[in-house]
Design a protein around this motif. Structure first.
Motif, PDB file in Angstrom:
ATOM      1  N   UNK A 221       1.483 -18.282  -6.316  1.00  0.00           N
ATOM      2  CA  UNK A 221       2.217 -17.178  -5.685  1.00  0.00           C
ATOM      3  C   UNK A 221       3.652 -17.590  -5.354  1.00  0.00           C
ATOM      4  N   UNK A 222       3.834 -18.833  -4.912  1.00  0.00           N
ATOM      5  CA  UNK A 222       5.190 -19.266  -4.548  1.00  0.00           C
ATOM      6  C   UNK A 222       6.051 -19.404  -5.800  1.00  0.00           C
ATOM      7  N   UNK A 223       5.430 -19.746  -6.921  1.00  0.00           N
ATOM      8  CA  UNK A 223       6.169 -19.795  -8.184  1.00  0.00           C
ATOM      9  C   UNK A 223       6.629 -18.401  -8.591  1.00  0.00           C
ATOM     10  N   UNK A 224       5.721 -17.407  -8.450  1.00  0.00           N
ATOM     11  CA  UNK A 224       6.111 -16.019  -8.748  1.00  0.00           C
ATOM     12  C   UNK A 224       7.246 -15.605  -7.812  1.00  0.00           C
ATOM     13  N   UNK A 225       7.134 -16.015  -6.557  1.00  0.00           N
ATOM     14  CA  UNK A 225       8.140 -15.608  -5.562  1.00  0.00           C
ATOM     15  C   UNK A 225       9.489 -16.290  -5.781  1.00  0.00           C
ATOM     16  N   UNK A 226       9.446 -17.480  -6.333  1.00  0.00           N
ATOM     17  CA  UNK A 226      10.700 -18.167  -6.682  1.00  0.00           C
ATOM     18  C   UNK A 226      11.449 -17.337  -7.735  1.00  0.00           C
ATOM     19  N   UNK A 227      10.723 -16.929  -8.765  1.00  0.00           N
ATOM     20  CA  UNK A 227      11.339 -16.094  -9.807  1.00  0.00           C
ATOM     21  C   UNK A 227      11.758 -14.747  -9.234  1.00  0.00           C
ATOM     22  N   UNK A 228      10.926 -14.201  -8.367  1.00  0.00           N
ATOM     23  CA  UNK A 228      11.235 -12.899  -7.747  1.00  0.00           C
ATOM     24  C   UNK A 228      12.561 -12.983  -6.985  1.00  0.00           C
ATOM     25  N   UNK A 229      12.747 -14.053  -6.226  1.00  0.00           N
ATOM     26  CA  UNK A 229      13.987 -14.222  -5.446  1.00  0.00           C
ATOM     27  C   UNK A 229      15.189 -14.323  -6.385  1.00  0.00           C
ATOM     28  N   UNK A 230      15.025 -15.044  -7.487  1.00  0.00           N
ATOM     29  CA  UNK A 230      16.144 -15.201  -8.439  1.00  0.00           C
ATOM     30  C   UNK A 230      16.547 -13.847  -9.025  1.00  0.00           C
ATOM     31  N   UNK A 231      15.552 -13.023  -9.391  1.00  0.00           N
ATOM     32  CA  UNK A 231      15.888 -11.713  -9.972  1.00  0.00           C
ATOM     33  C   UNK A 231      16.473 -10.766  -8.938  1.00  0.00           C
ATOM     34  N   UNK A 232      15.878 -10.757  -7.745  1.00  0.00           N
ATOM     35  CA  UNK A 232      16.340  -9.806  -6.724  1.00  0.00           C
ATOM     36  C   UNK A 232      17.756 -10.093  -6.252  1.00  0.00           C
ATOM     37  N   UNK A 233      18.082 -11.398  -6.127  1.00  0.00           N
ATOM     38  CA  UNK A 233      19.341 -11.745  -5.473  1.00  0.00           C
ATOM     39  C   UNK A 233      20.295 -12.505  -6.401  1.00  0.00           C
ATOM     40  N   UNK A 234      20.062 -12.407  -7.700  1.00  0.00           N
ATOM     41  CA  UNK A 234      20.927 -13.040  -8.708  1.00  0.00           C
ATOM     42  C   UNK A 234      21.178 -14.519  -8.393  1.00  0.00           C
ATOM     43  N   UNK A 235      20.130 -15.252  -8.184  1.00  0.00           N
ATOM     44  CA  UNK A 235      20.229 -16.695  -7.914  1.00  0.00           C
ATOM     45  C   UNK A 235      19.642 -17.474  -9.086  1.00  0.00           C
ATOM     46  N   UNK A 236      20.017 -18.746  -9.172  1.00  0.00           N
ATOM     47  CA  UNK A 236      19.352 -19.643 -10.123  1.00  0.00           C
ATOM     48  C   UNK A 236      18.232 -20.364  -9.369  1.00  0.00           C
ATOM     49  N   UNK A 237      17.219 -20.881 -10.085  1.00  0.00           N
ATOM     50  CA  UNK A 237      16.119 -21.554  -9.376  1.00  0.00           C
ATOM     51  C   UNK A 237      16.603 -22.698  -8.487  1.00  0.00           C
ATOM     52  N   UNK A 238      17.690 -23.379  -8.878  1.00  0.00           N
ATOM     53  CA  UNK A 238      18.165 -24.501  -8.054  1.00  0.00           C
ATOM     54  C   UNK A 238      18.770 -24.017  -6.728  1.00  0.00           C
ATOM     55  N   UNK A 239      19.037 -22.717  -6.624  1.00  0.00           N
ATOM     56  CA  UNK A 239      19.577 -22.177  -5.369  1.00  0.00           C
ATOM     57  C   UNK A 239      18.467 -21.704  -4.418  1.00  0.00           C
TER      58      UNK A 239
END
Ligand code: NDP
Ligand code: MG
Length: 398
Positions: A221-239
Motif C-alpha cells: 500500500x505504501x508503494x502505491x501511495x508513493x506513486x500516488x503522491x508523485x502523480x498528485x503533486x508532480x513529484x519524483x520518487x526521490x522527493x
C-alpha cells in the motif's frame, strides 16, 4: 445543494461517505450509488438514501436488487460498467466519490475526470495504474481532483494553498509519507510465513476493506501511495520519503526549504479526509472524536524494514520503470485475491508480483487501451505464478 455519486457505496469508504453526507442534508444529496454484488447492503442503502439510480456490477445482482425493493420506490436499478460510467459523467451531478476497490474502478473514475466533476479519489489503484493517462483526463476535463487517501489528503492540507499553481511548489523540499507499518510491524520475514488472511486483515489502527488491509500488512500500500503522491503533486520518487509512524496520528508531512515541517494530525478516522473532500475549501462536522494528544502519549517515527516487507522495495523499483506501477498493481490484485482465498502464503505475495515485473515487456501506456493491455498481461502472468505456487503448496494456513 451538491449532488453526489458514490462508486463503491457498500464498502468501507462508501459507508463512511454516506455517514458524513447524512449529517449534512442541507448541503449534499445522494444522486446515485454503485456497488458490485452486495445486494442486501445496497437494498438497505437505497431505503435510507433514496438515490435516483442504483447500479450493480452485473445483471443478476441488479435483478436481485429490483426483486427486493418495493415496486413503488423512486430508485431506478441499472447494471454494468457502462451504467457506472454514465452516472459518473452525468450532467446533473457535482461530486463523484471514486471508492471502488482496484483497477475495476478506473473507467468510471476516468469518466468523472473527463466530465470535469469534483473527483474524490479513494481508488488509488486507478491513478497509480493509469498515471499520466489519468492526470491528462483530469486536466482535459477541468476536474477538481481531491485525494481521500488519508496521507495524500494530509499532504494536500499542508501544501501551499494554491497548490496547483506550480511556482509555490518550488519551496517544497520533501513529502514525508507516513505508514502505520500494519499488523506485523517489527516482525522478521521468517515470522510472516504462516500469517492467515484474518491476521492480515486485522489492522491495528484502521478499519478497511480486505484488499487494502492486506496491502497495508505487506506495505505494498505504501508503494502505491508513493506513486500516488508523485502523480498528485508532480513529484519524483526521490522527493517522497516513507516513514513508519505506528500510531497513525500524523497522516503525512511536508518539509519546506526553510526547514519548516508542516503536519496534519487527527484520529485515524476516514470521515476526516472524506468531509474535507466533500466540503473543500470549507470545513464541516464529520463526527470524528477530538484528538487527545495526552491520551495518545507518544508519537514514534521509524525507518521501514524493506527486508521483512519486500513489497515496498519492489514498488520502489517498479516506480522507476515505464508502466511498472501498472504491472505491479495488477499482479498485486491477483496475488492478494489468491492469498485471501488461501491459495498462496502471505510471503508468496511478493513472489507473484516480482514475476510479471521481470517478464512483461514494459512501456509507458499512452492511452486507456494501452493501460488495459498492460494490466491484462500482468494479470495473466501473475495468475500463472499463483497456479504454480498453489500446486507446490498444500495445507496453507496450517
Ligand atoms: P471495500 O472492499 O470495503 O469496498 C469496495 C467497494 O467496491 C464495495 O462497494 C464493492 O461492492 C465495490 N466494488 C468492488 N468491485 C467492484 C466492481 N467491479 N464494480 C463496482 N463496484 C465494485 O474497500 P474500501 O472501501 O476499503 O476501499 C475502496 C478504495 O478506497 C480502495 O481503492 C482502497 O485502496 C481505497 N482506500 C480505502 C481506505 C479505507 O480506509 N478503507 C483508505 C484509503 C484508500 P460490493 O460490496 O458489491 O462488493
Ligand atoms: Mg492511505
Amino acid at each position: 445543494m451538491q449532488r453526489v455519486v458514490i462508486l463503491g457505496a457498500t464498502g468501507s469508504i462508501g459507508l463512511n461517505t454516506l455517514d458524513v453526507i447524512g449529517r449534512h442534508p442541507d448541503r449534499f444529496e445522494v444522486y446515485a450509488l454503485a456497488a458490485n454484488r452486495s445486494v442486501d447492503e445496497m437494498c438497505e442503502l437505497v431505503a435510507r438514501h433514496s438515490p435516483k439510480i442504483a447500479v450493480m456490477g452485473c445483471a443478476d445482482a441488479a435483478q436481485a436488487l429490483k426483486d427486493k425493493l418495493p415496486a413503488s420506490g423512486v430508485t431506478e436499478v441499472r447494471s454494468g460498467e457502462a451504467a457506472m460510467v454514465e452516472v459518473a459523467e452525468h450532467p446533473e451531478i457535482d461530486i463523484v466519490m471514486a471508492a471502488i476497490v482496484g483497477f475495476a474502478g478506473l473507467r468510471p473514475a476516468l469518466a468523472a475526470a473527463e466530465a470535469g466533476k469534483r473527483l474524490l479519489l479513494a481508488n488509488k489503484e486507478a491513478l497509480v495504474s493509469a498515471g499520466s493517462v489519468f492526470i491528462d483526463a483530469v486536466k482535459r476535463g477541468g476536474a477538481v481532483l481531491l485525494p481521500i487517501d488519508s496521507e495524500h489528503n494530509a499532504m494536500f492540507q499542508c501544501l501551499p494553498s494554491d497548490e496547483f499553481a506550480r511556482p509555490t511548489m518550488d519551496a517544497v523540499e520533501k513529502i514525508i509519507l507516513t505508514a502505520s507499518g500494519g499488523p506485523f510491524r517489527g516482525q522478521l520475514r521468517e515470522q510472516l510465513h504462516k500469517v492467515t488472511p484474518e491476521q492480515a486483515c486485522d489492522h491495528p489502527n484502521w478499519s478497511m476493506g480486505p484488499k487494502i488491509s492486506v496491502d497495508s500488512a505487506t506495505l505494498l500500500n505504501k508503494g502505491l501511495e508513493l506513486a500516488e503522491a508523485c502523480w498528485l503533486f508532480s513529484r519524483t520518487p526521490s522527493q517522497v520519503e516513507v516513514v513508519i509512524h505506528p500510531q497513525s496520528i500524523v497522516h503525512s508531512m511536508i518539509r519546506y526549504t526553510d526547514g519548516s515541517v508542516l503536519a496534519q494530525l487527527g484520529n485515524p478516522d476516514m470521515r476526516t479526509p472524506i468531509a474535507f473532500g466533500l466540503a473543500w475549501p470549507d470545513r464541516i462536522d464529520a463526527a470524528v472524536d477530538p484528538l487527545d494528544l495526552v491520551a495518545a502519549g507518544q508519537l514514534d517515527f521509524l525507518a521501514p524494514d524493506l527486508d521483512a516487507f519486500p513489497c515496498l522495495r519492489l514498488a520502489m523499483e517498479a516506480i522507476a520503470l515505464p508502466g511498472g506501477m501498472c504491472v505491479l498493481n495488477a499482479a498485486n490484485e491477483v496475488a492478494v485475491a489468491a492469498f485471501l482465498q488461501r491459495q498462496i502464503r502471505f510471503t508468496g505475495i511478493d513472489q507473484v508480483i516480482e514475476k510479471p515485473l521481470d517478464s512483461v515487456s514494459l512501456a509507458e501506456p499512452s492511452d486507456l487501451s494501452a493501460v488495459e493491455a498492460l494490466d491484462s498481461e500482468s494479470r495473466r502472468q501473475a495468475s500463472e505464478m499463483v497456479a504454480q505456487m498453489s500446486m507446490a503448496e498444500s495445507g496453507i494456513g496450517d
